[in-house]
Structures are given as structure tokens and as C-alpha cells.
Design an enzyme around this catalytic site. Structure first.
Site, PDB file in Angstrom:
ATOM      1  N   PRO A  46     -62.920   9.427 -24.183  1.00 31.28           N
ATOM      2  CA  PRO A  46     -62.178   9.243 -22.932  1.00 31.28           C
ATOM      3  C   PRO A  46     -61.888   7.753 -22.770  1.00 31.28           C
ATOM      4  O   PRO A  46     -62.801   6.933 -22.896  1.00 31.28           O
ATOM      5  CB  PRO A  46     -63.166   9.725 -21.860  1.00 31.28           C
ATOM      6  CG  PRO A  46     -64.517   9.628 -22.488  1.00 31.28           C
ATOM      7  CD  PRO A  46     -64.323   9.754 -23.970  1.00 31.28           C
ATOM      8  N   GLN A  89     -62.842  14.823 -18.721  1.00 30.92           N
ATOM      9  CA  GLN A  89     -64.019  14.107 -18.219  1.00 30.92           C
ATOM     10  C   GLN A  89     -63.869  13.823 -16.730  1.00 30.92           C
ATOM     11  O   GLN A  89     -62.811  13.363 -16.291  1.00 30.92           O
ATOM     12  CB  GLN A  89     -64.218  12.783 -18.950  1.00 30.92           C
ATOM     13  CG  GLN A  89     -65.533  12.126 -18.542  1.00 30.92           C
ATOM     14  CD  GLN A  89     -65.662  10.687 -18.985  1.00 30.92           C
ATOM     15  OE1 GLN A  89     -64.886   9.823 -18.608  1.00 30.92           O
ATOM     16  NE2 GLN A  89     -66.666  10.419 -19.805  1.00 30.92           N
ATOM     17  N   CYS A 103     -69.821   4.725 -17.450  1.00 34.03           N
ATOM     18  CA  CYS A 103     -68.825   3.684 -17.159  1.00 34.03           C
ATOM     19  C   CYS A 103     -69.483   2.506 -16.435  1.00 34.03           C
ATOM     20  O   CYS A 103     -70.088   2.679 -15.379  1.00 34.03           O
ATOM     21  CB  CYS A 103     -67.680   4.252 -16.324  1.00 34.03           C
ATOM     22  SG  CYS A 103     -66.449   2.997 -15.974  1.00 34.03           S
ATOM     23  N   LYS A 151     -71.747  12.181 -20.970  1.00 35.24           N
ATOM     24  CA  LYS A 151     -71.579  10.982 -21.794  1.00 35.24           C
ATOM     25  C   LYS A 151     -72.341   9.852 -21.126  1.00 35.24           C
ATOM     26  O   LYS A 151     -72.090   9.541 -19.960  1.00 35.24           O
ATOM     27  CB  LYS A 151     -70.089  10.636 -21.934  1.00 35.24           C
ATOM     28  CG  LYS A 151     -69.820   9.382 -22.760  1.00 35.24           C
ATOM     29  CD  LYS A 151     -68.344   9.301 -23.150  1.00 35.24           C
ATOM     30  CE  LYS A 151     -68.006   8.043 -23.931  1.00 35.24           C
ATOM     31  NZ  LYS A 151     -67.887   6.834 -23.100  1.00 35.24           N
ATOM     32  N   ASN A 160     -71.754   7.159 -30.471  1.00 36.04           N
ATOM     33  CA  ASN A 160     -70.553   6.411 -30.081  1.00 36.04           C
ATOM     34  C   ASN A 160     -70.875   4.915 -29.983  1.00 36.04           C
ATOM     35  O   ASN A 160     -71.935   4.531 -29.510  1.00 36.04           O
ATOM     36  CB  ASN A 160     -70.057   6.949 -28.723  1.00 36.04           C
ATOM     37  CG  ASN A 160     -68.991   6.078 -28.081  1.00 36.04           C
ATOM     38  OD1 ASN A 160     -69.109   5.669 -26.928  1.00 36.04           O
ATOM     39  ND2 ASN A 160     -67.940   5.771 -28.808  1.00 36.04           N
ATOM     40  N   ASP A 205     -68.758   1.094 -31.659  1.00 35.32           N
ATOM     41  CA  ASP A 205     -68.493   0.154 -32.762  1.00 35.32           C
ATOM     42  C   ASP A 205     -68.066   0.800 -34.081  1.00 35.32           C
ATOM     43  O   ASP A 205     -68.169   0.158 -35.131  1.00 35.32           O
ATOM     44  CB  ASP A 205     -69.715  -0.746 -33.027  1.00 35.32           C
ATOM     45  CG  ASP A 205     -70.066  -1.624 -31.833  1.00 35.32           C
ATOM     46  OD1 ASP A 205     -69.313  -1.609 -30.846  1.00 35.32           O
ATOM     47  OD2 ASP A 205     -71.093  -2.319 -31.899  1.00 35.32           O
ATOM     48  N   ARG A 231     -62.214   2.240 -28.968  1.00 41.30           N
ATOM     49  CA  ARG A 231     -61.368   1.058 -29.147  1.00 41.30           C
ATOM     50  C   ARG A 231     -60.605   1.031 -30.473  1.00 41.30           C
ATOM     51  O   ARG A 231     -59.425   0.668 -30.491  1.00 41.30           O
ATOM     52  CB  ARG A 231     -62.208  -0.219 -28.991  1.00 41.30           C
ATOM     53  CG  ARG A 231     -62.586  -0.475 -27.534  1.00 41.30           C
ATOM     54  CD  ARG A 231     -63.644  -1.535 -27.428  1.00 41.30           C
ATOM     55  NE  ARG A 231     -64.893  -1.102 -28.055  1.00 41.30           N
ATOM     56  CZ  ARG A 231     -65.939  -1.882 -28.245  1.00 41.30           C
ATOM     57  NH1 ARG A 231     -65.905  -3.138 -27.869  1.00 41.30           N
ATOM     58  NH2 ARG A 231     -67.044  -1.408 -28.809  1.00 41.30           N
TER      59      ARG A 231
HETATM   60  C1  LIG Z   1     -60.163   0.419 -22.109  1.00 42.80           C
HETATM   61  C2  LIG Z   1     -61.353   1.349 -22.116  1.00 42.80           C
HETATM   62  C3  LIG Z   1     -61.390   2.416 -21.244  1.00 42.80           C
HETATM   63  C4  LIG Z   1     -62.481   3.297 -21.238  1.00 42.80           C
HETATM   64  N1  LIG Z   1     -62.483   4.379 -20.412  1.00 42.80           N
HETATM   65  C5  LIG Z   1     -63.527   5.253 -20.436  1.00 42.80           C
HETATM   66  C6  LIG Z   1     -63.513   6.438 -19.643  1.00 42.80           C
HETATM   67  O1  LIG Z   1     -62.542   6.756 -18.942  1.00 42.80           O
HETATM   68  N2  LIG Z   1     -64.627   7.238 -19.691  1.00 42.80           N
HETATM   69  C7  LIG Z   1     -65.702   6.947 -20.488  1.00 42.80           C
HETATM   70  O2  LIG Z   1     -66.688   7.689 -20.517  1.00 42.80           O
HETATM   71  N3  LIG Z   1     -65.721   5.851 -21.263  1.00 42.80           N
HETATM   72  C8  LIG Z   1     -64.648   5.024 -21.268  1.00 42.80           C
HETATM   73  N4  LIG Z   1     -64.660   3.949 -22.104  1.00 42.80           N
HETATM   74  C9  LIG Z   1     -65.769   3.785 -23.051  1.00 42.80           C
HETATM   75  C10 LIG Z   1     -65.427   4.437 -24.401  1.00 42.80           C
HETATM   76  O3  LIG Z   1     -65.218   5.819 -24.258  1.00 42.80           O
HETATM   77  C11 LIG Z   1     -66.568   4.206 -25.426  1.00 42.80           C
HETATM   78  O4  LIG Z   1     -67.752   4.775 -24.948  1.00 42.80           O
HETATM   79  C12 LIG Z   1     -66.812   2.733 -25.706  1.00 42.80           C
HETATM   80  O5  LIG Z   1     -65.602   2.007 -25.794  1.00 42.80           O
HETATM   81  C13 LIG Z   1     -67.603   2.544 -27.018  1.00 42.80           C
HETATM   82  O6  LIG Z   1     -66.927   3.113 -28.099  1.00 42.80           O
HETATM   83  P1  LIG Z   1     -66.058   2.219 -29.159  1.00 42.80           P
HETATM   84  O7  LIG Z   1     -66.975   1.176 -29.689  1.00 42.80           O
HETATM   85  O8  LIG Z   1     -65.587   3.195 -30.185  1.00 42.80           O
HETATM   86  O9  LIG Z   1     -64.942   1.605 -28.379  1.00 42.80           O
HETATM   87  C14 LIG Z   1     -63.576   3.076 -22.118  1.00 42.80           C
HETATM   88  C15 LIG Z   1     -63.527   1.984 -23.001  1.00 42.80           C
HETATM   89  C16 LIG Z   1     -62.432   1.127 -23.014  1.00 42.80           C
HETATM   90  C17 LIG Z   1     -62.407  -0.019 -23.994  1.00 42.80           C
END
Ligand SMILES: Cc1cc2nc3c(=O)[nH]c(=O)nc-3n(C[C@H](O)[C@H](O)[C@H](O)COP(=O)(O)O)c2cc1C
Length: 326
Positions: free
Chosen positions: A29, A84, A114, A153, A214, A216, A238
Site C-alpha cells: 500500500p 487497506q 504508518c 501490516k 517488508n 529495503d 519504494r
Molecule cells: C510514499 C509512501 C507511501 C506509503 N503509504 C503507505 C500506506 O498507505 N500504507 C502502509 O501501510 N504503508 C505505506 N507506506 C509504507 C510502505 O508500504 C512500506 O512498508 C515501506 O515503504 C517499506 O517498504 P520498502 O522498503 O519496500 O519501501 C508508504 C511508503 C511510502 C514511501
């Protein structure tokens, strides 16, 4: 690099309630990003087993907010899809969850991670990591309202001195949660430092429900590090915004040409202008272009020009000029 781990992983599936997801890979999400248009782009590249909506405020949804209604669109080709929800009022969370089930969601996830102040100041997202009683109450009410798969989550805790992932894991298991998505950082860490693989491995060793790792994952090497936690699946945020083909790339080592990305952006921007009101379209186009520019040659040039773009057409022009140049 232990490539066998990836080869084995590609053939695996994860069972979440009555859903079998294969490969066990999830588009995270992502607020303002993972809308229907973006999810379709990621699905078309392949390698993703399941997609998530951006977080949806249970208060806004149950009060009929217009902007929230725009977040509910999805196409059959996106399925299976999880929606979500975020919030802290157990009744509203249960109502929102049921509304989304009735709309055709394949699963519902609760945001308990969040870190953004906008969300935590009203008690939702990672604020729930500091109020496990409230978290439990929400989980109970939402589980009761739903007949489809239901997940949460989380992050590890508010800070390093208050790690609660195992306690939440126990609550989740006892209350019939079907799987947990675990971003292995604390709220305080935001996005700094590195993800704690050892926390993810620890949770996985203590609960029977699936744990999806989840944090990095950007390439084959980081995927392997996550798989070494013995997690049941992986979720990416990301890296998917910079490269919507990331799932295919980490599973099959398949890179995508710049030209392909540019054609996709052009199509996506036309759709954004069609679907959203001008201000929202402009906001989203700026956001996407700024993320995409990180995987485009001379991307900094794009970011500098974006500051001055006052309308969605102006953002489009920045993109088209760049496209012509490369
Ligand atoms: C711009 C942005 C928006 C995000 N929005 C949500 C969200 O709506 N709900 C959520 O549970 N996590 C959100 N996250 C967190 C991501 O889902 C994820 O848990 C976090 O970025 C770590 O994963 P990654 O290292 O693959 O980015 C967001 C992250 C970013 C960077």
C-alpha cells in the site's frame, strides 16, 4: 548470491485465508501512488502475486468523502486485491472493512505501521503499536465483520525500547488474523537505518500464520536477505515506484528499457488527467515523475523543472520535453 533461494521462491505460494497467492510477492500500500492505474502497470510487467490499495481512512470512507470514493476503483485484471484501511475507531473500521468486502475486495488489511504525524496524531497507523488494547479491539471487530481474508501490516514498535511485534503477533493469531505484513523498522526509525531482518525472523519463528517480510528490497541480493528470515512472502513499496517492473526484475533478472518506461508514463499521465480532478492529477503526476526520474538517465533535470510546473499540462510538458531529448 544464493540464486537457488530465488528459484525456489518463484515456485512458492502463500495461503492467506482461503486465497492462494503465487508467487508470494505483494505490491505494498503506497499513499497517493498505488491507485488502480499504477496497480495495472505493475501487474502488466508480471511477477507480482497480489496488489494492495493505498491506505483508506475508515472515517472518510464511512462518511462518504468524495476524494476517498476515487480510491475505490479497481479492475478485474488487478485481482487478487487487498484494500487497506486506517483509523482507530473499532466500529468505523469494521464498517469500512465490510463496505470494501461488498465492493469486491479479496482481502482487507489494517494499517498499524504508518509513522506519519497526520495519521498517528488521531490514534491510527503506528500509534496503535502503543495501545495494544485498542489494536485488539479493532482486530476483533473487523474479523467479526468480514468473511474474506484479513491481515494486518505492522512496524516493530514505537521505538527500540518498546518492541511489540511478538505481542501483536500473539493477538493476531488468537483473533483469527490470516497473515501479517511486517516492515522491520520502528516508528521512530521512519525510513532511516536498515530494516531489522532479525526481528522478522523472530516473529516468523513464533507465529503459525504467514509472515510477509517488508523493507529495503531493491534487487536480488536484498530479496535473498529477506528470504533468509524464512518469511512466507515479500512486499515491496519504494523500489516499485521507481521501477514498476521490480517484481519481474528480482525474480527473473529482467531489466526494462528506458523507452518502455517512457511509453508507460505517457499512457499513465493521460489516464491520470482523465480520471482525477485537475489538482489531484497535477499532484500525482509530479509525484510519479519525481519517483520515476530516479531510474531515468539525467533524472535530476526533470526534478528541477517540476518545481515550476503549475498545472498537470505543464507537468506533462516537462515529461514530453525530456522524452524527446533522450
Ligand atoms: C510514499 C509512501 C507511501 C506509503 N503509504 C503507505 C500506506 O498507505 N500504507 C502502509 O501501510 N504503508 C505505506 N507506506 C509504507 C510502505 O508500504 C512500506 O512498508 C515501506 O515503504 C517499506 O517498504 P520498502 O522498503 O519496500 O519501501 C508508504 C511508503 C511510502 C514511501
Amino acid at each position: 548470491m544464493n540464486k537457488n533461494l530465488i528459484e525456489e521462491f518463484k515456485e512458492k505460494k502463500v495461503k492467506i485465508g482461503n486465497l492462494e497467492i503465487s508467487p508470494p510477492t505483494f505490491l505494498a500500500p503506497i499513499a497517493d501512488i498505488s491507485d488502480s492505474i499504477f496497480r495495472q502497470i505493475v501487474k502488466e510487467f508480471g511477477g507480482v502475486g497480489c496488489v494492495f490499495s493505498e491506505m483508506i481512512s475508515s472515517d472518510a470512507l464511512t462518511r462518504g468523502c468524495e476524494k476517498t470514493a476515487l480510491m475505490l476503483n479497481f479492475k478485474h485484471t488487478e485481482k487478487p486485491i487487498f484494500f487497506q484501511i486506517v483509523g482507530k475507531n473499532p466500529l468505523r473500521m469494521a464498517m469500512a472493512a465490510k463496505m470494501l468486502e461488498d465492493l469486491g475486495a479479496d482481502g482487507i488489511d489494517i494499517n498499524m505501521g504508518c509513522p506519519s504525524k497526520n495519521i498517528t496524531k488521531s490514534g491510527g497507523g503506528s500509534a496503535l503499536l502503543t495501545d495494544l488494547k485498542k489494536a485488539e479491539e479493532i482486530i476483533k471487530k473487523v474479523r467479526k465483520a468480514l468473511s474474506i481474508p484479513f491481515t494486518i501490516k505492522i512496524r516493530a514498535g514505537w521505538n527500540e525500547n518498546s518492541l511489540v511485534y511478538n505481542e501483536i503477533g500473539k493477538i493476531a493469531e488468537n483473533e483469527g488474523v490470516d497473515a501479517m505484513f511486517f516492515h522491520g523498522r520502528t516508528k521512530k526509525q521512519m525510513y532511516s537505518g536498515s530494516v531489522h531482518y532479525e526481528w522478522i525472523a523472530d516473529l516468523k519463528s513464533r507465529v503459525k500464520i504467514p509472515v510477509i517480510g517488508n523493507g529495503d528490497i531493491v534487487d536480488g541480493e536484498s530479496l535473498i536477505k529477506m528470504l533468509e528470515t524464512k518469511c512466507d512472502g515479500v512486499m515491496i513499496a519504494r523500489a516499485a515506484i521507481k521501477k514498476p517492473w521490480i517484481f519481474k526484475e528480482i525474480l527473473d533478472g529482467k531489466e526494462v528499457e528506458v523507452k518502455t518506461l517512457l511509453n508507460i508514463i505517457e499512457k499513465q499521465f493521460k489516464q491520470l488527467q482523465e480520471v482525477y480532478p485537475e489538482n489531484l492529477a497535477k499532484h500525482k503526476m509530479k509525484l510519479f515523475l519525481s519517483w520515476y526520474s530516479r531510474s531515468l538517465p539525467h533524472g535530476k533535470k526533470i526534478r528541477l523543472q517540476l518545481n515550476d510546473a503549475k498545472t498537470s499540462s505543464a507537468v506533462f510538458d516537462v515529461f514530453l520535453r525530456y522524452k524527446e531529448e533522450v
